[in-house]
Design a protein around this motif. Structure first.
Motif, PDB file in Angstrom:
ATOM      1  N   LYS A   1     -86.555 -51.206  -2.826  1.00 16.50           N
ATOM      2  CA  LYS A   1     -86.367 -52.541  -2.261  1.00 16.50           C
ATOM      3  C   LYS A   1     -85.066 -53.169  -2.753  1.00 16.50           C
ATOM      4  CE  LYS A   1     -91.271 -53.566  -1.592  1.00 16.50           C
ATOM      5  NZ  LYS A   1     -92.388 -54.497  -1.888  1.00 16.50           N
ATOM      6  N   GLU A   2     -84.747 -52.932  -4.013  1.00 16.22           N
ATOM      7  CA  GLU A   2     -83.510 -53.492  -4.555  1.00 16.22           C
ATOM      8  C   GLU A   2     -82.290 -52.878  -3.867  1.00 16.22           C
ATOM      9  OE1 GLU A   2     -86.065 -52.591  -6.250  1.00 16.22           O
ATOM     10  OE2 GLU A   2     -86.678 -54.359  -7.402  1.00 16.22           O
ATOM     11  N   LEU A   3     -82.334 -51.565  -3.612  1.00 20.20           N
ATOM     12  CA  LEU A   3     -81.230 -50.911  -2.917  1.00 20.20           C
ATOM     13  C   LEU A   3     -81.095 -51.425  -1.491  1.00 20.20           C
ATOM     14  CD1 LEU A   3     -81.732 -47.233  -4.134  1.00 20.20           C
ATOM     15  CD2 LEU A   3     -79.950 -48.813  -4.853  1.00 20.20           C
ATOM     16  N   ALA A   4     -82.234 -51.637  -0.822  1.00 19.17           N
ATOM     17  CA  ALA A   4     -82.178 -52.178   0.541  1.00 19.17           C
ATOM     18  C   ALA A   4     -81.618 -53.593   0.550  1.00 19.17           C
ATOM     19  CB  ALA A   4     -83.571 -52.145   1.160  1.00 19.17           C
ATOM     20  N   LEU A   5     -81.953 -54.369  -0.472  1.00 17.44           N
ATOM     21  CA  LEU A   5     -81.427 -55.736  -0.546  1.00 17.44           C
ATOM     22  C   LEU A   5     -79.920 -55.738  -0.757  1.00 17.44           C
ATOM     23  CD1 LEU A   5     -81.892 -58.799  -0.726  1.00 17.44           C
ATOM     24  CD2 LEU A   5     -82.376 -58.496  -3.159  1.00 17.44           C
ATOM     25  N   LEU A   6     -79.436 -54.844  -1.627  1.00 11.75           N
ATOM     26  CA  LEU A   6     -78.008 -54.749  -1.905  1.00 11.75           C
ATOM     27  C   LEU A   6     -77.253 -53.921  -0.879  1.00 11.75           C
ATOM     28  CD1 LEU A   6     -78.229 -54.168  -5.765  1.00 11.75           C
ATOM     29  CD2 LEU A   6     -77.748 -56.304  -4.578  1.00 11.75           C
ATOM     30  N   ARG A   7     -77.994 -53.292   0.035  1.00  8.80           N
ATOM     31  CA  ARG A   7     -77.413 -52.412   1.049  1.00  8.80           C
ATOM     32  C   ARG A   7     -76.622 -51.272   0.409  1.00  8.80           C
ATOM     33  NH1 ARG A   7     -75.705 -55.490   6.661  1.00  8.80           N
ATOM     34  NH2 ARG A   7     -77.860 -55.764   7.352  1.00  8.80           N
ATOM     35  N   VAL A   8     -77.216 -50.687  -0.593  1.00  6.71           N
ATOM     36  CA  VAL A   8     -76.651 -49.511  -1.237  1.00  6.71           C
ATOM     37  C   VAL A   8     -77.437 -48.298  -0.759  1.00  6.71           C
ATOM     38  CG1 VAL A   8     -76.233 -48.360  -3.437  1.00  6.71           C
ATOM     39  CG2 VAL A   8     -75.948 -50.830  -3.254  1.00  6.71           C
ATOM     40  N   PRO A   9     -76.805 -47.311  -0.119  1.00  6.56           N
ATOM     41  CA  PRO A   9     -77.547 -46.137   0.333  1.00  6.56           C
ATOM     42  C   PRO A   9     -78.209 -45.405  -0.833  1.00  6.56           C
ATOM     43  CG  PRO A   9     -75.373 -46.222   1.348  1.00  6.56           C
ATOM     44  CD  PRO A   9     -75.385 -47.278   0.287  1.00  6.56           C
ATOM     45  N   VAL A  10     -79.352 -44.813  -0.550  1.00  6.22           N
ATOM     46  CA  VAL A  10     -80.101 -44.133  -1.605  1.00  6.22           C
ATOM     47  C   VAL A  10     -79.307 -42.953  -2.151  1.00  6.22           C
ATOM     48  CG1 VAL A  10     -82.251 -42.925  -2.128  1.00  6.22           C
ATOM     49  CG2 VAL A  10     -82.282 -44.877  -0.584  1.00  6.22           C
ATOM     50  N   HIS A  11     -78.640 -42.211  -1.282  1.00  4.97           N
ATOM     51  CA  HIS A  11     -77.912 -41.034  -1.755  1.00  4.97           C
ATOM     52  C   HIS A  11     -76.723 -41.438  -2.636  1.00  4.97           C
ATOM     53  CE1 HIS A  11     -75.699 -42.179   1.911  1.00  4.97           C
ATOM     54  NE2 HIS A  11     -74.652 -41.613   1.347  1.00  4.97           N
ATOM     55  N   ARG A  12     -76.111 -42.601  -2.374  1.00  2.00           N
ATOM     56  CA  ARG A  12     -75.036 -43.057  -3.255  1.00  2.00           C
ATOM     57  C   ARG A  12     -75.578 -43.424  -4.635  1.00  2.00           C
ATOM     58  NH1 ARG A  12     -71.964 -48.205  -1.252  1.00  2.00           N
ATOM     59  NH2 ARG A  12     -71.525 -46.808   0.483  1.00  2.00           N
ATOM     60  N   HIS A  13     -76.746 -44.052  -4.644  1.00  2.00           N
ATOM     61  CA  HIS A  13     -77.367 -44.409  -5.928  1.00  2.00           C
ATOM     62  C   HIS A  13     -77.729 -43.159  -6.719  1.00  2.00           C
ATOM     63  CE1 HIS A  13     -79.758 -46.603  -8.820  1.00  2.00           C
ATOM     64  NE2 HIS A  13     -80.816 -45.887  -8.508  1.00  2.00           N
ATOM     65  N   TYR A  14     -78.290 -42.170  -6.057  1.00  2.00           N
ATOM     66  CA  TYR A  14     -78.637 -40.932  -6.751  1.00  2.00           C
ATOM     67  C   TYR A  14     -77.390 -40.188  -7.218  1.00  2.00           C
ATOM     68  CZ  TYR A  14     -83.500 -41.368  -5.257  1.00  2.00           C
ATOM     69  OH  TYR A  14     -84.795 -41.789  -5.078  1.00  2.00           O
ATOM     70  N   GLY A  15     -76.335 -40.239  -6.407  1.00  3.50           N
ATOM     71  CA  GLY A  15     -75.089 -39.613  -6.843  1.00  3.50           C
ATOM     72  C   GLY A  15     -74.516 -40.280  -8.077  1.00  3.50           C
ATOM     73  N   THR A  16     -74.633 -41.605  -8.161  1.00  4.44           N
ATOM     74  CA  THR A  16     -74.177 -42.325  -9.356  1.00  4.44           C
ATOM     75  C   THR A  16     -74.987 -41.918 -10.581  1.00  4.44           C
ATOM     76  OG1 THR A  16     -73.527 -44.180  -7.948  1.00  4.44           O
ATOM     77  CG2 THR A  16     -73.736 -44.605 -10.309  1.00  4.44           C
ATOM     78  N   LYS A  17     -76.299 -41.780 -10.417  1.00  2.42           N
ATOM     79  CA  LYS A  17     -77.156 -41.373 -11.533  1.00  2.42           C
ATOM     80  C   LYS A  17     -76.765 -39.982 -12.037  1.00  2.42           C
ATOM     81  CE  LYS A  17     -81.612 -42.106 -11.076  1.00  2.42           C
ATOM     82  NZ  LYS A  17     -81.998 -43.009 -12.168  1.00  2.42           N
ATOM     83  N   VAL A  18     -76.545 -39.052 -11.119  1.00  3.39           N
ATOM     84  CA  VAL A  18     -76.175 -37.694 -11.525  1.00  3.39           C
ATOM     85  C   VAL A  18     -74.807 -37.685 -12.187  1.00  3.39           C
ATOM     86  CG1 VAL A  18     -75.694 -35.365 -10.678  1.00  3.39           C
ATOM     87  CG2 VAL A  18     -77.641 -36.635  -9.774  1.00  3.39           C
ATOM     88  N   ALA A  19     -73.855 -38.429 -11.634  1.00  4.20           N
ATOM     89  CA  ALA A  19     -72.518 -38.478 -12.221  1.00  4.20           C
ATOM     90  C   ALA A  19     -72.556 -39.070 -13.631  1.00  4.20           C
ATOM     91  CB  ALA A  19     -71.581 -39.295 -11.329  1.00  4.20           C
ATOM     92  N   TYR A  20     -73.315 -40.135 -13.826  1.00  8.17           N
ATOM     93  CA  TYR A  20     -73.435 -40.724 -15.158  1.00  8.17           C
ATOM     94  C   TYR A  20     -74.081 -39.745 -16.135  1.00  8.17           C
ATOM     95  CZ  TYR A  20     -72.120 -45.461 -13.709  1.00  8.17           C
ATOM     96  OH  TYR A  20     -71.435 -46.556 -13.282  1.00  8.17           O
ATOM     97  N   ALA A  21     -75.102 -39.017 -15.660  1.00 13.26           N
ATOM     98  CA  ALA A  21     -75.762 -38.049 -16.537  1.00 13.26           C
ATOM     99  C   ALA A  21     -74.810 -36.920 -16.937  1.00 13.26           C
ATOM    100  CB  ALA A  21     -76.998 -37.474 -15.846  1.00 13.26           C
ATOM    101  N   LEU A  22     -73.970 -36.472 -16.018  1.00  8.51           N
ATOM    102  CA  LEU A  22     -72.994 -35.434 -16.352  1.00  8.51           C
ATOM    103  C   LEU A  22     -71.984 -35.933 -17.381  1.00  8.51           C
ATOM    104  CD1 LEU A  22     -72.310 -33.883 -12.823  1.00  8.51           C
ATOM    105  CD2 LEU A  22     -73.675 -32.911 -14.679  1.00  8.51           C
ATOM    106  N   VAL A  23     -71.574 -37.181 -17.251  1.00 13.80           N
ATOM    107  CA  VAL A  23     -70.668 -37.758 -18.254  1.00 13.80           C
ATOM    108  C   VAL A  23     -71.340 -37.809 -19.618  1.00 13.80           C
ATOM    109  CG1 VAL A  23     -69.442 -39.856 -18.929  1.00 13.80           C
ATOM    110  CG2 VAL A  23     -69.349 -39.072 -16.565  1.00 13.80           C
TER     111      VAL A  23
END
Length: 303
Positions: A84-106
């Motif tokens: 719901k938070e992603l839909a409110l901010l209009r952030v695509p789910v795949h972009r959010h998951y990509g950010t999580k994976v990128a942060y984890a790799l760092v």
């Protein structure tokens, strides 16, 4: 030099073992989550996919990484996603998951790099420290985007509530001037130029093309974004569609929204005042100790 070589060998072996483990895990037959499969084929998921297709024209590295991760990893890896938070901010789910994976790799790469730097300056670090630090930092950074999204969504909900109070007053004025329910809601949405008015206007236009009643469309939007205030407005406008007098109800609803926001602001101000009072009290205690200490020392010296 022997210690440095041993650390590099252990690190290389750990990376090799991790690669083998990931390869074996990837080749094992998947055990799909039934709830996730049903959700992916639901109308809500289809709406999310259509929104992603319309918004993302040329996906970047983070988006591509997110799409790859969604296809490769099971749903249990992501935990409870802030949908719901992603839909409110209009952030695509795949972009959010990509950010999580990128942060984890760092987080995985940063501790070994720092350990290698300390080794170069003749300050060797035990191999357990970068190995454990990589896991801990990767886990923390993997969860950090979720916390950021929830924090941004909380601020966006506050902005939405403030703008919704103004929108409710505008709808009430349009209804008082004799406009119909749909016309009043659409005309009020055209007055403002911020993202709240645009979002409501887009939903009303979509309801016109879909053949839905505008209050039903707003109710669906409130459930999608987690905005109960918008659901209350939809209920009031539904009564207007049934022939009830709506002007007084709308004005009462806008007054209730403003009162709730005022109470929230007061609670926030009181909490900030309490946080300020604690260090001020501690400073007063320290000042009293400074004043009393010389007199006590003179008394003790005289006795």
């Amino acid at each position: 030099m022997m210690t440095t070589g041993l650390q590099i060998a252990l690190l290389g072996g750990a990376v090799f073992g991790l690669g083998v483990a990931l390869l074996v895990w990837r080749l094992m037959p998947a055990d799909p989550d039934v709830v996730d499969v049903v959700r992916r084929y639901s109308p809500e998921a289809a709406k999310e996919r259509s929104a992603v297709r319309t918004e993302v024209v040329a996906p970047g590295t983070v988006e591509k990484l997110g799409i790859w991760a969604i296809r490769r990893f099971p749903a249990s890896v992501w935990g409870r996603s802030p949908t719901k938070e992603l839909a409110l901010l209009r952030v695509p789910v795949h972009r959010h998951y990509g950010t999580k994976v990128a942060y984890a790799l760092v987080g995985l790469v940063l501790p070994p790099i720092l350990s290698y730097y300390f080794t170069l300056i003749q300050l060797p670090v035990p191999v357990v420290v970068p190995a454990g630090g990589s896991l801990v930092l990767a886990a923390f950074l993997f969860l950090a985007p979720d916390m950021n999204v929830r924090s941004d969504a909380k601020k966006a909900r506050g902005d939405f509530s403030r703008a919704l109070g103004v929108y409710t007053d505008l709808v009430a004025l349009e209804r008082l001037s004799g406009a119909g329910s749909r016309q009043a809601m659409e005309s009020a949405a055209e007055v403002g130029d911020n993202w709240v008015f645009r979002r409501i206007g887009e939903e009303l236009q979509r309801s016109r093309w879909n053949g839905l009643a505008p209050w039903d469309s707003l109710q669906n939007l409130s459930e999608e974004l987690g905005l109960p205030e918008l659901n209350d407005l939809a209920d009031v406008m539904r009564m207007s569609g049934e022939g009830s007098q709506v002007y007084d109800n709308l004005r009462a609803r806008s007054a209730a929204l403003r009162s709730a926001m005022l109470n929230t602001e007061r609670a926030t101000a009181n909490a900030a005042s309490e946080r300020i009072n604690m260090p001020m009290s501690l400073l007063g205690v320290v000042f009293m100790v400074i004043l009393i200490t010389p007199a006590l020392l003179r008394v003790m010296a005289g006795t």
